[in-house]
Design an enzyme around this catalytic site. Sequence first.
Site, short mmCIF file in Angstrom:
data_model
loop_
_atom_site.label_atom_id
_atom_site.label_comp_id
_atom_site.label_asym_id
_atom_site.label_seq_id
_atom_site.Cartn_x
_atom_site.Cartn_y
_atom_site.Cartn_z
N HIS A 106 0.82 -1.22 0.00
CA HIS A 106 0.00 0.00 0.00
C HIS A 106 0.85 1.27 0.00
O HIS A 106 0.34 2.35 -0.31
CB HIS A 106 -0.99 -0.01 1.17
CG HIS A 106 -0.40 0.21 2.52
ND1 HIS A 106 -0.21 -0.80 3.43
CD2 HIS A 106 0.03 1.34 3.14
CE1 HIS A 106 0.30 -0.32 4.54
NE2 HIS A 106 0.46 0.98 4.39
N ASP A 132 0.12 -7.62 1.33
CA ASP A 132 0.61 -6.25 1.50
C ASP A 132 2.13 -6.19 1.45
O ASP A 132 2.76 -5.46 2.22
CB ASP A 132 0.09 -5.64 2.80
CG ASP A 132 0.19 -4.10 2.80
OD1 ASP A 132 0.32 -3.52 1.71
OD2 ASP A 132 0.17 -3.51 3.90
N GLY A 139 3.51 6.54 8.01
CA GLY A 139 4.89 6.72 7.60
C GLY A 139 5.78 5.57 8.06
O GLY A 139 6.85 5.35 7.50
N SER A 154 4.85 2.51 7.73
CA SER A 154 4.53 1.38 6.85
C SER A 154 5.75 0.88 6.11
O SER A 154 6.47 1.66 5.48
CB SER A 154 3.49 1.80 5.81
OG SER A 154 2.21 1.44 6.20
N VAL A 187 -13.60 -23.23 0.09
CA VAL A 187 -14.65 -23.24 1.10
C VAL A 187 -14.78 -21.86 1.71
O VAL A 187 -13.84 -21.07 1.71
CB VAL A 187 -14.35 -24.27 2.24
CG1 VAL A 187 -14.30 -25.67 1.70
CG2 VAL A 187 -13.05 -23.91 2.96
#
Length: 518
Positions: A164, A194, A268, A270, A327
């Site tokens: 992201h 991610d 920031g 991340s 499933v």
Amino acid sequence: MNKTNLKPLAWGLLGAGVAVMGTAGALDLPAWLRHSNNTAATAPGAGGTSAAIAAAATGQQVAPTPVTPPLPALPPGTAPNYRAIVQEFGPSVVHVSVAGTHKQTAEELQEQGFGPDDPLFRFFRGMPGAPQFQHGGQAAEQPFKGLGSGFIIGSDGLILTNAHVVKEAKDVIVKLQDRREYVAKVLGVDAATDIAVLKIDAKGLPVVRFGQPSKLMVGDYVLAIGAPYGLDQTATSGIISAKGRSLPSENGDNFVPFLQTDAAVNPGNSGGPLFDAAGNVIGINSQIYSRTGGFQGVSFAIPIDVALAIKDQIVATGHATHARLGVSIQPLTQDLAESFGLERPDGALVATVAPNSGAAKAGLKAGDVITKVNGEAIQEPGQLSSRVGLARPGEKVTLEVWRDKKYETVVATLGASTDKVEIAKAEGGSSGEKLGLSLRPLNRDERGEVGASGLVVENADGAAAKAGVEPGDVVLAVNGKPVGSVDEVKAILASKPKRVALLIWRDGARIFFPVNLG
């Protein structure tokens, strides 16, 4: 935990709307930059080593990132030397800045309360951060800038960060601790976990050392280094507060068994590393639980072994693939467990099975409880999702299943998460008094809509209503046995069970409701 509270840690800035604050303060960002990925759970290891996963996906041999043996854990009660960790590995942490354009969706505009017909729109037209519209009322693309963190895993310029952070970015700049800056190439991203892999043209760079998240315990020390609010090389500390958290991803899957910490991380951070007490990277800081956009005591990191497995696939092919069993599952409550004859609510309850999926071909049924995968116990649905999702498509898995009050072994071949699957369809005025339900059989049109035989709930009272059953619901099965008549329900209730599990169809979804009859 709703989607407005779970937030990615990238810090985005629209156009010229950059605020510089001399004192501590808050920057209110546009809704599309504040919100979490709304699109994801599984223990790593079901798919073998990271190199094996990549090789299986491409048919070629892939050399995994060399792993320096982690230092041993500190003795209990010994405080870590955070100063030494920062001095040794701080130079391996980088600042990632991105720029690009974003076209806001209708949902994002609605959340902001803006529209081309809004009386305030003319007042805010052209201001930084305010949405712009094209002719016809369509939102125009707006420039944005964003900040994040990352860390060097290869001395030749290979860098890990969050997907992201670089989402929709056209330009990615990496700044090292010594203030050198490089244009980075995005080798690939995987929204489901991610994870993003970057490459810069540099040699002889300092690298981190990897640890083993599986050996961590709740209460162990951790240290985060990153660039919260653009403040480079910021270090914060805390402990592991939980393990194996299942959170949603951008595409709705939940493959990652997140590490939960109380180390202070903010927008920031991340993509920055989470270190253990010995200085080994054991996770990538990814999300926080927040109602304000800032840190409120709970943050989440992607285990490093998950990240490295995805990294090897991206380096080999430019993308990552995930397996799918086929499933839909739900958690077991104590009441549901007892209605199926289980002593403990451990396992993942199968609610639906997709036709032509690996699960369907293996004979899995709605009402089965999956308790083990390849011999490893499953205590909650997130563990099943992650163990399957991080495996490779085509791999065979051995499942231990609780069915009809006994254990069975099922071998299933996993499909790919990109495979198109259909929603599973079950095969298929009187009163169920003890349940508190007034039931009638489906008519032909209703059976066509539901896609199965069942009984319409005309009125709900007593135990069933207390469990959440509502008028208009359709009862498809009781304790795993399909029902198409009131007599079939009565026959099941004749044994006077203390609890039953009702498989309910409601608005196209199927879910089990435990009903206490004791």
